[in-house]
Each structure stands twice: as structure tokens, then as C-alpha cells.
Scaffold this motif. Structure first.
Motif, short mmCIF file in Angstrom:
data_model
loop_
_atom_site.label_atom_id
_atom_site.label_comp_id
_atom_site.label_asym_id
_atom_site.label_seq_id
_atom_site.Cartn_x
_atom_site.Cartn_y
_atom_site.Cartn_z
N UNK A 122 -14.74 -27.21 -5.83
CA UNK A 122 -15.59 -28.03 -4.97
C UNK A 122 -16.99 -27.41 -4.90
N UNK A 123 -17.99 -28.23 -5.16
CA UNK A 123 -19.38 -27.79 -5.01
C UNK A 123 -19.91 -28.37 -3.71
N UNK A 124 -20.64 -27.56 -2.95
CA UNK A 124 -21.23 -28.05 -1.70
C UNK A 124 -22.70 -27.67 -1.66
N UNK A 125 -23.53 -28.63 -1.22
CA UNK A 125 -24.96 -28.33 -1.11
C UNK A 125 -25.60 -29.25 -0.09
N UNK A 126 -26.76 -28.87 0.39
CA UNK A 126 -27.53 -29.70 1.31
C UNK A 126 -28.25 -30.81 0.55
N UNK A 127 -29.06 -31.58 1.28
CA UNK A 127 -29.79 -32.67 0.63
C UNK A 127 -30.88 -32.12 -0.29
N UNK A 128 -31.51 -31.02 0.11
CA UNK A 128 -32.52 -30.41 -0.77
C UNK A 128 -31.87 -29.92 -2.05
N UNK A 129 -30.74 -29.25 -1.90
CA UNK A 129 -30.01 -28.72 -3.05
C UNK A 129 -29.41 -29.80 -3.93
#
Ligand SMILES: Cc1ncc(C[n+]2csc(CCOP(=O)(O)OP(=O)(O)O)c2C)c(N)n1
Ligand SMILES: [Mg+2]
Length: 323
Positions: A122-129
Motif C-alpha cells: 500500500x502506498x500512502x501520500x498527501x495531495x501534494x505528494x
């Protein structure tokens, strides 16, 4: 723990076997794999979203997480909030790191170095990322068809570095790099439609979610994790600090984002759109915006303009789901 996480040939403890039998569709773990005691702000809906997400994912996961609020609040040395394998990645390479882990696991299983198993990457990131700096890595991973789940936790700006605008910041919002004042209304571009960009890659499963609808969120994460191939979940996460909203209203504001049509909840399964809620009449966008200081400066005319755009976009989405 559920069907999709069962190792081939591995006997499960009786308690989990019983739970598995009940939860054919949504095997949610009762364990907290994202521990309490993290450093998130009061009223942070993003941390709630991560907690719910981890419940839905269960134990058999490896998480690659971009720099951003959630990484900052969860991994201050020598502490960690993560009860599952977790790796911190750069802004720009989260999906590439997840791709590498998935390909590595596959190769090791093929060579018999590890037992055959269904560990979900699973990859997780914010909106910027996601919408800005990590976009090309994400596009590449989706196009190559890796068996992984990508989750964007969207708080609509670069929050941990001081509320700078991203391409997911909504029109009219004041941020430190799109400040409202005499010469500007704040953000002058419309929010980038990330789920639509992901949909253009024709992957098997895409969903939008919000922690104000916790069971819907967990269902979608659970479903996305069960997909063989790329899946994407976009989660709106209210940020009281960046949105200048009262911290006790985060859940309500998330609900209003959905009820006004600003952030519709839907799924795209093998190209087929499905609205998650039946909303016969949308609430006015003003109900949502008036609770947030980042929109405080907007004129009636601008709010009308936003209202019109939201209604049009919502109709387009409903038409896709009906078509
Ligand atoms: C290439 C690069 N540019 C800038 C930074 C500094 N930086 C770290 S986190 C962050 C903002 C993250 O925004 P977002 O992905 O939306 O996550 P949030 O903090 O809002 O959760 C920035 C600009 C960085 N780490 N790497
Ligand atoms: Mg952000």
C-alpha cells in the motif's frame, strides 16, 4: 484479517477463522495498526482516516508512505505509530517504492525464498505528494499494472510545511502561497480531479471516501485491497489548522463536503461509475464554506460561481453513473 490476507497453506488461529467466516466481504481487524499517541493536531480528520484505513487493511500489509503530515506525526524517532511494516519514502517516489516492493515480493515467492502469500503493498501520500510531485511515479506504477493500492489523503494543501497551495487546493481558498487580499481571491485554479486522472489509466478499482462516512471508507479500502492489480482510493481529510475551521467540526465539515456535492462519494469498478450515496438534493456550498476561514473573504458572486461549477460537475458524475 480476511480471505484476501490468508497465506496459502497456513492455518489460521480459530478466533480469526471464526471472524473470517462472518466477514466475507469486509474483513475489518479490531486491532489498531495505527497506534494512538501520535502527534496529530486536534481535530485532524486525516489521522482518523489513516486509523480507519489500517483497520480495513488488516495485518498482512507493507506500507510505503510519502513525506507529509501523516509521516511527520507518526514517526518521530525513537517512536512509531505503525504496527505493520512501514517505510518512509520521498515525495516523488512513493509509488515507485511500492512498485519495487511488490515486484521484489513476487520475485522472492517465485524463487521459493519466502512462502507464497498475499501481502498487500500500500502506498500512502498527501495531495501534494499525489497530485503534484509524485504524479509521474503514480502514473508509471498504474500503467505497469502493479498489484498495489494507492491511497491519497487529501487535506487540500501542503499542510505540514505551512499551508502552501497544491493543485488539489479548491478555487478561492486562501493559503500562504495563494493568499487572499486586494489583488487576489486566493487560489485561482480549480481543484485537480485526481480520480479522473487515475481513471484514465483504466485500472480495476477507484473510489473516493471521507472519514465522516467511516464504514463506507473501510468498505472501500477493504475492497480496494482485495483487487488483483492497481487500485486507488482518494480520501478527503478535513484539516482544521489549514482550513481555519473549529476542530470539533471536522466530522461535520467532511459530511457537508459530501452533502453539498463538493466532494462526491463514488466508485469506479472496471470502468463502471457508481455513486455511493443517493442525494436527491444537494445542500448549498455556502453551508460548507461558511465554517472555514480559508473561504471567509469570498464575495457572494464568487460563491455563486463555485456553486454553479459544483452543480455542473456533480451532474456530469451522476450522468456517468447512470449511463
Ligand atoms: C521534492 C520535495 N520538495 C519539497 C519537500 C518538502 N515537503 C515535505 S512534506 C511537504 C508538503 C506535503 O504536502 P502533502 O503531500 O499535501 O501532505 P500534507 O503535509 O498536507 O499531509 C513538502 C513541501 C520535500 N520533502 N521534497
Ligand atoms: Mg496535503
Amino acid at each position: 484479517m480476511g480471505k484476501k490476507f490468508i497465506d496459502v497453506g497456513q492455518e489460521l488461529p480459530p478466533k480469526i477463522r471464526a471472524r473470517h467466516a462472518i466477514h466475507e466481504v469486509r474483513p475489518v481487524t479490531i486491532k489498531e495498526n495505527f497506534a494512538s499517541g501520535n502527534r496529530s493536531c486536534i481535530g485532524c480528520a486525516e489521522v482518523l482516516a489513516v486509523r480507519l484505513t489500517c483497520k480495513a487493511l488488516g495485518d498482512n500489509v507493507i506500507i510505503a508512505m510519502a513525506t507529509g503530515c501523516m509521516e511527520i506525526v507518526s514517526s518521530q524517532l525513537p517512536y512509531t505509530s505503525w504496527e505493520v511494516p512501514w517505510i518512509h519514502t520521498l515525495f516523488e517516489n512513493t509509488a515507485a517504492v511500492a512498485s519495487g516492493i511488490e515486484a521484489g515480493l513476487k520475485a522472492m515467492m517465485r524463487k521459493g525464498r519466502i512462502p507464497v502469500q498475499e501481502t498487500k503493498v500500500v502506498a500512502m501520500a498527501g495531495d501534494g505528494g499525489t497530485a503534484d510531485i509524485g504524479l509521474q511515479a503514480l502514473s508509471g506504477a498504474l500503467e505497469r499494472g502493479h498489484n498495489f493500492l494507492y491511497i491519497c489523503f487529501d487535506n487540500e494543501a501542503y499542510m505540514n510545511t505551512g499551508i502552501q497551495r497544491s493543485s488539489a487546493t479548491p478555487y478561492g481558498a486562501s493559503t500562504t502561497t495563494s493568499p487572499a487580499g486586494k489583488v487576489s481571491i486566493g487560489q485561482i485554479t480549480w481543484k485537480k480531479d485526481m480520480p479522473a486522472i487515475v481513471a484514465a489509466h483504466n485500472i480495476p478499482y477507484i473510489a473516493t471516501a471521507c472519514p465522516s462516512y467511516p464504514f463506507d471508507l473501510m468498505d472501500k479500502v477493504s475492497k480496494a485491497a482485495a483487487v488483483k492489480g492497481p487500485a486507488y482510493v482518494h480520501i478527503l481529510s478535513v484539516c482544521p489548522v489549514g482550513w481555519r475551521s473549529p476542530s470539533e467540526l471536522s466530522v461535520r465539515i467532511g459530511r457537508l463536503a459530501v452533502e453539498t456535492g463538493i466532494f462526491p462519494l463514488y466508485e469506479i469498478e472496471n470502468g463502471k461509475y457508481k455513486m455511493s450515496l443517493d442525494l436527491p438534493k444537494l445542500k448549498p456550498v455556502y453551508d460548507y464554506m461558511r465554517l472555514q476561514g480559508r473561504f471567509r473573504h469570498l464575495s457572494e458572486d464568487t460563491i455563486k460561481q463555485i456553486q454553479q461549477r459544483v452543480a455542473e460537475e456533480y451532474q456530469k458524475l451522476v450522468a456517468k453513473a447512470e449511463g
